[in-house]
Design a protein around this motif. Structure first.
Motif, PDB file in Angstrom:
ATOM      1  N   LYS A   1      -9.777   0.186 -17.377  1.00  0.00           N
ATOM      2  CA  LYS A   1      -9.084  -1.085 -17.554  1.00  0.00           C
ATOM      3  C   LYS A   1      -7.997  -0.910 -18.596  1.00  0.00           C
ATOM      4  O   LYS A   1      -8.242  -0.464 -19.699  1.00  0.00           O
ATOM      5  CB  LYS A   1     -10.077  -2.175 -17.965  1.00  0.00           C
ATOM      6  CG  LYS A   1     -11.032  -2.558 -16.836  1.00  0.00           C
ATOM      7  CD  LYS A   1     -11.878  -3.749 -17.207  1.00  0.00           C
ATOM      8  CE  LYS A   1     -12.757  -4.163 -16.033  1.00  0.00           C
ATOM      9  NZ  LYS A   1     -13.579  -5.337 -16.338  1.00  0.00           N
ATOM     10  N   GLY A   2      -6.822  -1.276 -18.226  1.00  0.00           N
ATOM     11  CA  GLY A   2      -5.698  -1.164 -19.140  1.00  0.00           C
ATOM     12  C   GLY A   2      -5.079  -2.526 -19.353  1.00  0.00           C
ATOM     13  O   GLY A   2      -5.440  -3.484 -18.689  1.00  0.00           O
TER      14      GLY A   2
ATOM     15  N   ILE B   1      -2.222  -7.185  -3.650  1.00  0.00           N
ATOM     16  CA  ILE B   1      -2.845  -6.896  -2.351  1.00  0.00           C
ATOM     17  C   ILE B   1      -4.133  -7.698  -2.193  1.00  0.00           C
ATOM     18  O   ILE B   1      -4.406  -8.259  -1.125  1.00  0.00           O
ATOM     19  CB  ILE B   1      -3.112  -5.385  -2.230  1.00  0.00           C
ATOM     20  CG1 ILE B   1      -1.781  -4.629  -2.074  1.00  0.00           C
ATOM     21  CG2 ILE B   1      -4.018  -5.078  -1.045  1.00  0.00           C
ATOM     22  CD1 ILE B   1      -1.918  -3.125  -2.161  1.00  0.00           C
ATOM     23  N   LYS B   2      -4.912  -7.789  -3.246  1.00  0.00           N
ATOM     24  CA  LYS B   2      -6.154  -8.554  -3.180  1.00  0.00           C
ATOM     25  C   LYS B   2      -5.873 -10.032  -2.917  1.00  0.00           C
ATOM     26  O   LYS B   2      -6.583 -10.690  -2.144  1.00  0.00           O
ATOM     27  CB  LYS B   2      -6.943  -8.375  -4.476  1.00  0.00           C
ATOM     28  CG  LYS B   2      -7.518  -6.979  -4.657  1.00  0.00           C
ATOM     29  CD  LYS B   2      -8.296  -6.875  -5.960  1.00  0.00           C
ATOM     30  CE  LYS B   2      -8.894  -5.480  -6.129  1.00  0.00           C
ATOM     31  NZ  LYS B   2      -9.642  -5.345  -7.406  1.00  0.00           N
ATOM     32  N   VAL B   3      -4.848 -10.574  -3.549  1.00  0.00           N
ATOM     33  CA  VAL B   3      -4.488 -11.977  -3.336  1.00  0.00           C
ATOM     34  C   VAL B   3      -4.097 -12.207  -1.880  1.00  0.00           C
ATOM     35  O   VAL B   3      -4.527 -13.183  -1.243  1.00  0.00           O
ATOM     36  CB  VAL B   3      -3.332 -12.379  -4.281  1.00  0.00           C
ATOM     37  CG1 VAL B   3      -2.797 -13.760  -3.907  1.00  0.00           C
ATOM     38  CG2 VAL B   3      -3.802 -12.369  -5.724  1.00  0.00           C
ATOM     39  N   LEU B   4      -3.284 -11.282  -1.329  1.00  0.00           N
ATOM     40  CA  LEU B   4      -2.850 -11.443   0.053  1.00  0.00           C
ATOM     41  C   LEU B   4      -4.008 -11.273   1.033  1.00  0.00           C
ATOM     42  O   LEU B   4      -4.066 -11.957   2.060  1.00  0.00           O
ATOM     43  CB  LEU B   4      -1.749 -10.420   0.368  1.00  0.00           C
ATOM     44  CG  LEU B   4      -0.397 -10.665  -0.307  1.00  0.00           C
ATOM     45  CD1 LEU B   4       0.565  -9.533   0.008  1.00  0.00           C
ATOM     46  CD2 LEU B   4       0.200 -11.997   0.135  1.00  0.00           C
TER      47      LEU B   4
ATOM     48  N   LEU C   1       0.830  -1.209   0.000  1.00  0.00           N
ATOM     49  CA  LEU C   1       0.000   0.000   0.000  1.00  0.00           C
ATOM     50  C   LEU C   1       0.861   1.255   0.000  1.00  0.00           C
ATOM     51  O   LEU C   1       0.570   2.234  -0.694  1.00  0.00           O
ATOM     52  CB  LEU C   1      -0.929  -0.007   1.218  1.00  0.00           C
ATOM     53  CG  LEU C   1      -2.100  -0.992   1.169  1.00  0.00           C
ATOM     54  CD1 LEU C   1      -2.833  -1.020   2.506  1.00  0.00           C
ATOM     55  CD2 LEU C   1      -3.075  -0.615   0.049  1.00  0.00           C
ATOM     56  N   ASN C   2       1.949   1.245   0.794  1.00  0.00           N
ATOM     57  CA  ASN C   2       2.869   2.389   0.797  1.00  0.00           C
ATOM     58  C   ASN C   2       3.498   2.574  -0.575  1.00  0.00           C
ATOM     59  O   ASN C   2       3.696   3.703  -1.045  1.00  0.00           O
ATOM     60  CB  ASN C   2       3.948   2.194   1.861  1.00  0.00           C
ATOM     61  CG  ASN C   2       3.460   2.572   3.243  1.00  0.00           C
ATOM     62  OD1 ASN C   2       2.602   3.425   3.398  1.00  0.00           O
ATOM     63  ND2 ASN C   2       3.993   1.916   4.272  1.00  0.00           N
ATOM     64  N   ALA C   3       3.850   1.465  -1.206  1.00  0.00           N
ATOM     65  CA  ALA C   3       4.434   1.545  -2.549  1.00  0.00           C
ATOM     66  C   ALA C   3       3.440   2.132  -3.537  1.00  0.00           C
ATOM     67  O   ALA C   3       3.786   2.975  -4.367  1.00  0.00           O
ATOM     68  CB  ALA C   3       4.897   0.165  -3.004  1.00  0.00           C
ATOM     69  N   ALA C   4       2.187   1.671  -3.441  1.00  0.00           N
ATOM     70  CA  ALA C   4       1.169   2.145  -4.379  1.00  0.00           C
ATOM     71  C   ALA C   4       0.876   3.631  -4.195  1.00  0.00           C
ATOM     72  O   ALA C   4       0.539   4.328  -5.149  1.00  0.00           O
ATOM     73  CB  ALA C   4      -0.116   1.332  -4.197  1.00  0.00           C
ATOM     74  N   ARG C   5       1.020   4.128  -2.955  1.00  0.00           N
ATOM     75  CA  ARG C   5       0.765   5.552  -2.698  1.00  0.00           C
ATOM     76  C   ARG C   5       1.878   6.447  -3.227  1.00  0.00           C
ATOM     77  O   ARG C   5       1.686   7.640  -3.399  1.00  0.00           O
ATOM     78  CB  ARG C   5       0.601   5.783  -1.191  1.00  0.00           C
ATOM     79  CG  ARG C   5      -0.643   5.129  -0.599  1.00  0.00           C
ATOM     80  CD  ARG C   5      -0.847   5.584   0.845  1.00  0.00           C
ATOM     81  NE  ARG C   5      -1.869   4.804   1.523  1.00  0.00           N
ATOM     82  CZ  ARG C   5      -1.604   3.874   2.436  1.00  0.00           C
ATOM     83  NH1 ARG C   5      -0.344   3.618   2.784  1.00  0.00           N
ATOM     84  NH2 ARG C   5      -2.588   3.199   2.995  1.00  0.00           N
TER      85      ARG C   5
ATOM     86  N   SER D   1      -1.313  -1.153 -10.812  1.00  0.00           N
ATOM     87  CA  SER D   1      -2.291  -2.202 -11.090  1.00  0.00           C
ATOM     88  C   SER D   1      -1.791  -3.562 -10.614  1.00  0.00           C
ATOM     89  O   SER D   1      -2.548  -4.362 -10.054  1.00  0.00           O
ATOM     90  CB  SER D   1      -2.606  -2.242 -12.584  1.00  0.00           C
ATOM     91  OG  SER D   1      -1.424  -2.414 -13.335  1.00  0.00           O
ATOM     92  N   MET D   2      -0.513  -3.846 -10.820  1.00  0.00           N
ATOM     93  CA  MET D   2       0.049  -5.113 -10.362  1.00  0.00           C
ATOM     94  C   MET D   2       0.011  -5.189  -8.844  1.00  0.00           C
ATOM     95  O   MET D   2      -0.335  -6.239  -8.266  1.00  0.00           O
ATOM     96  CB  MET D   2       1.494  -5.246 -10.858  1.00  0.00           C
ATOM     97  CG  MET D   2       2.147  -6.592 -10.507  1.00  0.00           C
ATOM     98  SD  MET D   2       2.922  -6.615  -8.861  1.00  0.00           S
ATOM     99  CE  MET D   2       4.339  -5.581  -9.177  1.00  0.00           C
ATOM    100  N   LEU D   3       0.331  -4.076  -8.176  1.00  0.00           N
ATOM    101  CA  LEU D   3       0.309  -4.056  -6.721  1.00  0.00           C
ATOM    102  C   LEU D   3      -1.110  -4.271  -6.189  1.00  0.00           C
ATOM    103  O   LEU D   3      -1.318  -4.998  -5.215  1.00  0.00           O
ATOM    104  CB  LEU D   3       0.855  -2.723  -6.214  1.00  0.00           C
ATOM    105  CG  LEU D   3       2.374  -2.574  -6.199  1.00  0.00           C
ATOM    106  CD1 LEU D   3       2.757  -1.162  -5.797  1.00  0.00           C
ATOM    107  CD2 LEU D   3       3.014  -3.568  -5.267  1.00  0.00           C
TER     108      LEU D   3
END
Length: 1232
Positions: free
Chosen positions: A907-908, A391-394, A373-377, A385-387
């Motif tokens: 969506k990309g 996160i959803k998987v974890l 989350l810190n990385a995504a911010r 998008s990959m992050l």
């Protein structure tokens, strides 16, 4: 340059009288009586000191006498200003600003300059003031304002003696702002100038090479770097930096060879760089990365250690150490390194991602999620998008495994909020460990460990486990590390050297060492600029905004200006190639501005801290200013608004330095300026008038030091446009033989142009989507009905859609169909723009995560036949996809819909499309049938007609007075723009598909220019697609409509527009210039704005104005006055320049003009050159006639020895045209 003050003879006795009076009384403030007296010799010496000497006057080496004199002058000036209660001539403040600038007292310099600005209405005539102001802004990294100030200097005085320094700084600032095209142009302009500059030619060449690298033009960059290495007597620092860049390029860029060869070359280059500069921590870091990539772990650790020893703390270095430790299966050491990285740079996306990966591998999903989350911010994160997916998987995994046992021992609280466990290193410790000079001050690590042992009973189980591990590491290090031996830490298969021979120190550092990630290499906040003396470098990582001063002022003497390059990432290997200067005065951008629009209670600045009374006089009514939202305009010392008139070209423009959005906090540049050494100093608003208004200053006659202008002031004369040419010639001959700039053609008496402010009052929200003016034609008679012409050219109608034109005129649009084009000229060249398929009213970044203004559009070329094949295959593919969708479930179809505008992301990745643009149809032999068909159009929209200004140019400008074709597939975009020189345009949709248009009236282009600047885009040159939400929030009306096959769209003068194809279609377009005052006025305004922005004007307005005078009878008084005024200015300049050259003994050679010969532009700065052409002797002998303007010619050869002056027109012929151009009698309007 404007002279600042009265003559020395007049000033000296008055100055002495005033000093005697003050000496007899009590001096104010801290000024002593002894410092108030300036001798005649001192005044004479001070008269030659102004902003032009900044960077060339070394006060710290053999300059003590000058420094003492400047300090004395400042005290004397401040005393005089205080005695007069601030009511002094404005030039006092200008001189005071110059003196403080030379003393590098930037807050005082800015205060004095702002008072001069507020008192002097024609401040823009004073080039030395604008230059000094630009230098102060540059010092504070206020690049937005520095650019405007420097551009004004070059506009007002193109021959300015410090033009090279200005071009250098403009190049640096545009480089930081990622406007690489402008940056390259200014670097090249600086390079050809033979005048002195604070950078050497090789250092400027390095910047150009690095600019190529930053734009991923790797072969050009490599060639430029290698060419630089061939330079004789190349300074060691330049050589080291060039080799460093070559090494890092070979490590990162796949285009430079196979992996083994690249790494070998990279290591060789970096080793040679270290031979030239062994103390470069950056080169050691790069070398460590190279060793790590080929598996030489031992050498990598040694290099990383050297990097930390040689330079200050770097988040990149610690992140790389962490990756390397993680690869060696040493999670605890990796953890420490990552923690150091994120503590040094909390927005370091790569470090957070790698730390998350580490937690994930240690079965701590909750901590991994927080890191991701810190990385995504982080603004530097490029794969949000990959992050998000990870996160959803974890989160799903954690839901099924709620009792996961942590391994690394971090608590379940947010990482940024939780207290550091015992194994973490504090900020101060990271700073200490990173700096060799600070390591001696570290307290005993043994005592640190002993303290932990003492508190053992109060530690939680996780912390106790960590303490045990640290104790075991300490024992191992005591056994084998005292002599700097390699470490055998738990889980280590290889040997790595410690970062200190002291095991306790190593323990306290907690094994923080580097790595190269196989997933995401570390990014860094790296500069694109370079710090050198007063030249600062600026972070371009995107997550740093605001301004910070430096700890101390340093001499502006001769120092190396070669950068030390910061690290790159493999994701963006060169976009973040940074440069750090070699002086101790390096500037950075702060994370937050000092003053925000909402913080009106901010501390008022004490800009002259040793004299509060003087501060109040310089600042003005500080409290009153702050209560009126002064923070909105920090450092913006330029006018809020200027009145535009339509009476003459002379009054068309106002200062370009002004902000256009001072009324809106979101549209202002809030620049908080502070000094690290004086953290409480804050800059006040600049527009405060002080304790008196500007008129009151004229009531006093205090003397001042006479300035010595280094360059001539543009002479003026009282000759009206109704004077005949003989009177103009007589007036010119009475002027001093100073000569004029050949590039300052039209508005030499007016302030520099500026964008218009948003029209006031603002439109209500329900008026921001106005209906588009549309005319429906039913017959040919309707098309030729005179009111149609008048309706289209009415300035109140920014756009007009003429519906059904093709049907009414029976135009054969099939002549422009793809099939016909292929049959006619299948090998004809087509320019192709590769774009992303997006909704027409939106523009997303390539990942689909956020809306942006920058529009991706990459250029290439093909043929009509090949594009026609692509166009057809695109249509077939669309049919196939449509059929597949019909066979699928409605749910899936709904999910794939692109019509929803509610989601936060698209969506990309987006589909890539190709747009065939700028297809030239000017050849009347190849396209005879097509061009003949267009003669059916009404005269006012034809390509060629007597009433079209562009038909009087006498030569071709492709796409303007010729037809261009556009071949489109759905989604093809023509980005936002105004037409060249604000001319009107005609666009006909051939079909079969539709196009969607977005149009903004001309009066709002200043608002769009502001938005472009905020998004680091060049309004004139960049590719941009406006965010409609931004426009509506700024109360900008947007016309939006569909253009169907056979519809003609008339874009009025200056209208901003952008277009997207809805279906598969072709369009044809060209420009026209109605013979109206409005069209001419807007064309001249854009001509001058282009000159200010160093952008070439495709329409040579000087050449066109003379042809109009020859060919057209003008009955409109306003249009006549503007043209006549322009002719008078040009004639004055031609006469004056000609007389000056003859007086200087320079021969003028007759050259003449041929039929259809295009207008001439300077090959260096691209301004129009009229009548007198400066060409080099070599070019003249070879008859290539490479033209220079006078200013560029003098920069290359001061006395013009290497140039020949060619004359295109006999002066008698110009005088005859001028005299014969008279106002024609008014006639009733006739049918078009």
């Amino acid at each position: 340059m404007k002279s600042c003050g009265v003559s020395l003879a007049a000033a000296a006795p008055a100055f002495s009288d005033e000093e005697k009076k003050m000496a007899a009384g009590k001096p104010r403030g801290k000024t002593k009586e002894g410092t108030l007296s300036l001798t005649a010799e001192e005044r004479e010496e001070l008269s030659g000191l102004d902003s032009l000497l900044f960077g060339f006057l070394n006060l710290h080496e053999n300059g003590a006498k000058t420094e003492t004199l400047l300090l004395k002058a400042v005290c004397c000036y401040e005393s005089l200003i205080l005695k007069a209660d601030g009511k002094v001539e404005s030039e006092f403040f200008c001189q005071l600003g110059h003196f403080n600038l030379l003393l590098e007292d930037y807050p005082k310099a800015l205060s004095a300059y702002q008072r001069y600005y507020s008192l002097q209405s024609d401040y823009w005539k004073n080039a030395a003031f604008l230059y000094g102001l630009g230098l102060v802004y540059f010092y504070y990294n206020a690049f937005h304002w520095a650019i405007k100030a420097f551009q004004e200097v070059l506009y007002v005085e193109p021959s300015f003696c410090r033009a090279k320094e200005i071009h250098l700084r403009l190049g640096l600032m545009f480089k930081v702002n990622t406007d690489y095209e402008s940056s390259l142009k200014h670097f090249q302009l600086a390079l050809i100038d033979s005048n002195p500059c604070t950078l050497s030619s090789v250092e400027i060449q390095f910047h150009i090479a690095h600019l190529y690298e930053t734009q991923r033009m790797y072969h050009s960059a490599k060639e430029a770097y290698e060419q630089l290495l061939q330079t004789e007597n190349l300074p060691a620092q330049v050589k080291a930096t060039v080799l460093q860049q070559l090494g890092w390029m070979h490590h990162n860029v796949d285009l430079l060879g196979d992996q083994a060869t690249k790494e070998s070359c990279a290591i060789q280059y970096l080793q040679k760089s270290l031979e030239a500069d062994p103390n470069s921590g950056q080169s050691w870091y790069f070398l460590g990365r190279c060793y790590s990539s080929i598996g030489k772990v031992q050498d990598a650790f040694i290099s990383y250690r050297q990097s930390i020893d040689k330079s200050e703390a770097s988040a990149d270095t610690w992140c790389s150490i962490g990756v390397l430790y993680q690869q060696q299966n040493q999670p605890m050491d990796a953890l420490q390194a990552y923690i150091c990285a994120v503590q040094l740079d909390h927005g370091h996306a790569a470090a957070w991602m790698d730390l998350g990966t580490l937690y994930e591998s240690c079965n701590q999903p909750q901590d991994a999620i927080k890191c991701y989350l810190n990385a995504a911010r982080s603004k530097s994160c490029s794969n949000t998008s990959m992050l998000t997916g990870r996160i959803k998987v974890l989160q799903a995994y954690k839901a099924h495994h709620p009792n996961t046992e942590p391994v690394l021992g971090l608590s379940e609280t947010p990482i940024s909020q939780q207290p550091l466990p015992v194994h973490m290193i504090t900020y101060s410790e990271v700073d200490d460990l990173s700096s060799p000079a600070k390591r001696k001050r570290i307290s005993s690590p043994a005592k640190y460990l002993e303290q932990l042992r003492t508190d053992r009973d109060h530690l939680n189980p996780t912390q106790k486990l960590m303490l045990q591990q640290l104790e075991s590491q300490f024992v191992l290090m005591q056994q084998g590390f005292n002599k700097g031996q390699n470490s055998h830490l738990p889980g280590s298969n290889d040997e790595q050297p410690s970062f200190s021979t002291d095991p306790a120190l190593y323990l306290q550092a907690a094994s923080t060492n580097i790595q190269t990630s196989h997933r995401m290499l570390p990014t860094s906040s790296i500069t694109q600029g370079i710090a050198f003396n007063h030249l600062s470098h600026t972070a371009t990582s995107g997550d740093q905004q605001g301004i910070c001063c430096t700890k101390e002022s340093t001499p502006s003497g001769n120092r190396s200006f070669v950068p030390e390059i910061s690290s790159h990432t493999e994701d963006t290997p060169n976009g973040c190639a940074g440069v750090k200067g070699f002086s101790n005065r390096v500037q950075q951008l702060m994370a937050e501005p000092i003053c925000s629009p909402n913080s009106r209670d901010s501390t008022s600045p004490n800009l002259i801290s040793d004299n509060p009374q003087m501060s109040s006089l310089l600042i003005g009514k500080a409290n009153e200013s702050m209560m009126t939202g002064a923070c909105d305009k920090v450092n913006s010392i330029h006018p809020e608004s200027h009145t535009k008139t339509n009476n003459s070209v002379a009054s068309l423009h106002s200062s370009v330095i002004s902000t256009t959005a001072a009324k809106s906090a979101d549209q202002t540049t809030t620049l908080g300026v502070t000094s690290i050494s004086s953290p409480h100093i804050r800059l006040q608003t600049v527009n405060g008038k002080g304790l008196e208004n500007s008129n009151s200053s004229k009531n006093t006659s205090l003397p001042m030091i006479s300035r010595k202008p280094d360059s001539p002031i543009i002479p003026s004369m009282s000759v009206s446009i109704y004077s005949n040419s003989t009177e103009v010639l007589k007036a010119c001959r009475n002027l001093d033989k100073n000569g004029l700039s050949n590039s300052h053609n039209l508005l030499d008496k007016c302030p520099p142009p500026r964008p218009p402010t948003s029209p006031y009052p603002p439109l209500p929200k329900d008026k921001l989507n106005p209906p588009t003016p549309s005319i429906y034609l039913e017959s040919k008679r309707d098309a030729f009905f005179p009111p149609l012409h008048q309706f289209c050219i009415n300035p109140k109608n920014p756009v007009t859609v003429i519906r059904g034109l093709a049907g009414a005129l029976k135009l054969d649009l099939g002549l422009f169909s793809t099939k016909t084009l292929v049959e006619a000229n299948n090998e004809h060249t087509v320019e192709v723009r590769t774009q992303l398929l997006q909704p027409a009213d939106e523009n997303w970044d390539p990942t689909g995560t956020k809306k942006i203004w920058r529009c991706e559009s990459n250029r290439s070329h093909t043929t009509i036949a090949k594009y026609a094949q692509y166009q057809a295959s695109s249509f077939q593919e669309s049919l196939r996809e449509e059929n597949e969708k019909k066979m699928q479930h409605r749910e899936y179809s709904d999910n794939e819909s692109t019509s929803s505008d509610n989601g936060r992301r698209r969506k990309g990745p987006f589909k890539t499309i190709k747009f065939g643009t700028n297809i030239d149809l000017s050849d009347d032999k190849k396209w005879k049938l097509q061009l003949l068909e267009l003669t059916k159009l009404p005269a006012f929209v034809r390509v060629v007609s007597a009433g079209n200004l562009l038909s009087h140019l006498g030569h071709t400008i492709l796409g303007m007075n010729t037809v261009q074709l556009y071949m489109k597939v759905p989604g093809s975009r023509t980005p936002g723009h105004q037409e060249n020189n604000n001319f009107c345009s005609v666009n006909i949709n051939i079909g079969p598909g539709d196009c969607e248009w977005f149009v903004v009236p001309e009066g709002y282009w200043g608002v769009l220019n502001d938005f472009c600047e905020k998004n680091n885009l060049n309004f004139l040159m960049s590719s941009w697609w406006p965010n409609l939400e931004d426009l509506y929030e700024a109360n900008v009306p947007v016309y939006r409509f569909i253009q169907r096959p056979g519809d003609l769209v008339w874009i009025n003068a200056g209208t901003v527009h952008w277009v997207q194809a809805v279906g598969w279609c072709n369009n044809i377009a060209w420009n026209v210039g109605p013979l109206t005052a409005s069209q001419y006025k807007l064309a001249v305004e854009r001509y001058e704005w282009n000159k200010l922005q160093s952008v070439k004007s495709l329409v040579p307005m000087v050449h066109l104005s003379w042809n109009m005078a020859r060919n057209i009878k003008v009955s409109d008084p306003k249009l006549f006055e503007m043209i006549k005024y322009c002719l008078m200015k040009i004639l004055k300049q031609c006469l004056t320049l000609r007389e000056a050259l003859i007086t200087a003994g320079k021969e003028i050679t007759w050259h003449g003009r041929t039929n259809d010969e295009p207008a001439h532009y300077c090959s260096i700065c691209e301004v129009e050159v009229f009548d007198l052409l400066f060409v080099t002797n070599e070019s003249n002998s070879q008859k290539t006639y490479i033209v220079h303007c006078q200013d560029c010619a003098r920069k290359a050869s001061g006395n013009l020895d290497n140039f020949v002056v060619l004359e295109e027109y006999k002066i008698e012929d110009l005088m005859q045209v001028y005299d014969q151009f008279t106002l024609a009698p008014s006639v009733s309007s006739s049918s078009s």
